[in-house]
Design a protein around this motif. Structure first.
Motif, PDB file in Angstrom:
ATOM      1  N   SER A  93      82.628  57.660  60.984  1.00  0.00           N
ATOM      2  CA  SER A  93      82.088  59.017  61.135  1.00  0.00           C
ATOM      3  C   SER A  93      82.702  59.964  60.123  1.00  0.00           C
ATOM      4  N   SER A 147      80.680  52.114  56.565  1.00  0.00           N
ATOM      5  CA  SER A 147      79.859  53.254  56.993  1.00  0.00           C
ATOM      6  C   SER A 147      78.903  53.748  55.925  1.00  0.00           C
ATOM      7  N   LEU A 449      76.112  61.676  59.677  1.00  0.00           N
ATOM      8  CA  LEU A 449      77.355  62.165  60.277  1.00  0.00           C
ATOM      9  C   LEU A 449      77.118  62.610  61.715  1.00  0.00           C
ATOM     10  N   ALA A 452      76.638  59.474  63.809  1.00  0.00           N
ATOM     11  CA  ALA A 452      77.891  58.753  64.030  1.00  0.00           C
ATOM     12  C   ALA A 452      78.807  59.523  64.974  1.00  0.00           C
ATOM     13  N   PHE A 453      78.911  60.829  64.774  1.00  0.00           N
ATOM     14  CA  PHE A 453      79.819  61.625  65.604  1.00  0.00           C
ATOM     15  C   PHE A 453      79.337  61.692  67.052  1.00  0.00           C
ATOM     16  N   ASP A 456      80.105  58.463  68.635  1.00  0.00           N
ATOM     17  CA  ASP A 456      81.522  58.358  68.988  1.00  0.00           C
ATOM     18  C   ASP A 456      81.840  59.153  70.249  1.00  0.00           C
TER      19      ASP A 456
END
Length: 558
Positions: A93, A147, A449, A452-453, A456
């Motif tokens: 991320s 990534s 981003l 991914a964030f 997470d």
């Protein structure tokens, strides 16, 4: 003679990697070059790019299937299993947006070779790990390197195809990823059963080394673009000409992403919520985010992401829907395999195919969506329908109606993948329809981003919630047992300890795990329901005139 030879144009930050179809219409002499460019994408440089994408997907599937019930259980760290996944995910991320920046400033070739090499080093270290912390640190390198592989491949495709064809072309990448995702669970688990969990990491590293060889031999791209300086900012006004704010922005971005994720995963498990470390990390997060926006908006010469994206309502709305979508999906995906394993504690062959069935549906959903959008341009309707489908499936999983450990539910599991594939494809097209072509690479990096964030965050909250509820349910179920503390300690360390329990006690322990995971599925279903409602407010269109209007508004200076 020199005058008869056309000179190549000077590369700048916005120069596309290959010619777009819009440029072809303006210069007929470039038609054959562009056609060759599209063909070479798959025939010349495609094998290296797609093999790297395949390895990254295979690794994700292998890890998602085995990280908890087998790898962490083997290390007697079942309660901390999430760190195996989260360490690499957080690193990915944080570093993923930097790949778009590096690709524009240092060239695609150097960037993807560097990312692939870092991934190989991480995989080889994974194969040598004997403790949880060693494996987690190795996964950090894997996350840092892998990534950017899919991101750079998508950027190249976006450079050569029109927006209405993007979803269809993206399905090629999705299909390659799905091949890795489908094989990673069953094949990786088979190798694990025959040898140990280290060997698949060695094989992955070897395949990626082969991909690096292909890329080194075939990837010949234009010179590295020259970064554009920002004309509206005079560095002398800050008196800091010797500071590279591009690097400073990257550091602040990494810290702003990592701190809240670490705090959320530590709280309630490793330390209590009231612990000073948790409070400090959460308190510093908004400060770091504010500093990041200031650096990127006013100081950085080549921003990692243009801050004007955050002033566009259409961009923000699509991103909010995507956050909800990926948040819920990651809660499901990283719990589903373990959920099947704990429901059938002694195991069956189908457990290794649970995620494979899900991944089968992803390219089907992505490809079908691409065709439908290309024909109808009905992006908003497709996105809403796919989110509604996922919401209904998550509800069935939370209620216990869907039993993923049973082969009879394989078609239902395929529908899970179909829903996420359709949602990801349509949300990507919807997002790209809000900006001009030159901004799409940077926006896609920001979009990745966000994906991914939010993923997470989904994993972190799911892990914290599952861990807390499991302990609570175990204490409640075993309160009359004199050996409750020992049973609980053994149950959260390894599945083997649960298998050794007496039948009656074993049922109580398994039910505690099952009910805790089902509660996280409830959260996923609720978030998806809210996302479905949110699609009504989206301002989405891929009609050229509508896009141009949005581009005019987005192009205004901050």
């Amino acid at each position: 003679m020199d005058s008869a030879m056309p000179q190549p144009p000077t590369s700048v930050e916005s120069t596309p990697l290959l010619l777009s179809t819009d440029e072809i219409q303006q210069d007929p002499q470039q038609i054959s070059a562009s056609s060759l460019g599209e063909t070479s994408l798959l025939l010349r440089i495609g094998p290296g790019l797609l093999l790297g994408t395949f390895v990254a997907a295979f690794d994700l599937s292998y890890l998602a299937t085995n990280y908890s019930g087998r790898i962490a259980s083997d290390l007697h760290q079942l309660q901390n299993a999430v760190w195996i996944v989260l360490a690499g995910s957080i690193a990915g991320s944080c570093f993923q947006p930097l790949y778009a920046y590096c690709a524009n400033n240092y060239g695609r070739r150097l960037t993807i070779l560097a990312g692939s090499t870092i991934t190989v080093v991480g995989l080889l270290l994974c194969s040598m790990s004997t403790r949880l912390w060693e494996l987690s640190l190795s996964r950090v390198l894997v996350g840092m390197g892998s990534s950017g592989l899919g991101l750079l491949t998508t950027i190249i495709v976006n450079d050569v195809v029109p927006l209405s064809h993007l979803a269809l072309w993206r399905s090629t990448i999705t299909t390659t990823m799905t091949a890795g995702l489908m094989s990673g669970g069953p094949l990786g688990s088979k190798i694990l059963a025959l040898t140990n969990w280290h060997i698949p990491f060695i094989l992955e590293g070897s395949l990626l080394l082969l991909a690096i060889g292909f890329l080194y031999a075939t990837l010949r791209l234009p010179p590295a673009p020259i970064p554009k300086s920002k004309p509206d900012v005079d560095p002398r006004s800050f008196g800091k000409n010797d500071i590279n704010y591009d690097i400073v922005g990257g550091v602040f971005m990494i810290l702003a992403l990592a701190m809240p994720l670490l705090a959320l995963n530590m709280a309630g498990g490793i330390v209590p919520w009231s612990h000073p470390a948790v409070i400090v990390l959460l308190s510093l997060t908004p400060v770091l985010i504010a500093a990041l926006f200031y650096i990127e908006g006013y100081l950085a010469k080549s921003p990692i992401f243009p801050t004007r994206f955050f002033t566009s309502v259409p961009v923000l709305l699509v991103n909010l829907c995507t956050i909800a979508l990926i948040f819920s999906w990651n809660q499901i995906m990283f719990n589903l395999s373990f959920y099947a394993q704990i429901r059938d504690i002694y195991g069956n062959a189908f457990q290794n195919w649970v995620l494979t069935c899900v991944f089968v549906g992803q390219p089907i959903g992505s490809f079908s969506t691409g065709l439908f959008i290309q024909k109808t341009k009905a992006v908003k309707a497709v996105l809403a329908a796919s989110i509604l489908l996922s919401c209904l499936l998550y509800t069935g999983l939370a209620a216990g109606w869907i039993k993923p450990e049973r082969p009879a539910f394989a078609p239902i599991l395929v529908l899970f993948g179909f829903g996420i594939g359709a949602s990801e494809s349509s949300s990507t097209v919807a997002l790209f329809g809000t900006v001009e072509k030159s901004d799409q690479a940077a926006l896609y990096a920001l979009f990745d981003l966000v994906v991914a964030f939010s993923g997470d965050i989904g994993i972190t909250i799911s892990s914290t919630m599952t861990r807390s509820l499991t302990l609570s349910y175990l204490r409640e179920a075993l309160e009359d047992s004199s050996e409750a503390s020992e049973i609980i300690k053994g149950a959260i360390e390894s599945l083997d300890n649960i298998r050794k329990l007496p039948s009656k006690t074993q049922i109580l322990v398994i039910d505690s795990f099952v009910h805790a995971i089902q509660n996280t599925f409830v959260v996923s279903a609720v978030v998806m329901a809210l996302s479905f409602v949110g699609t009504r407010f989206l301002q989405v269109s891929i009609d050229s005139e509508a896009i141009e209007e949005e581009q005019d508004g987005l192009a205004e200076p901050n």
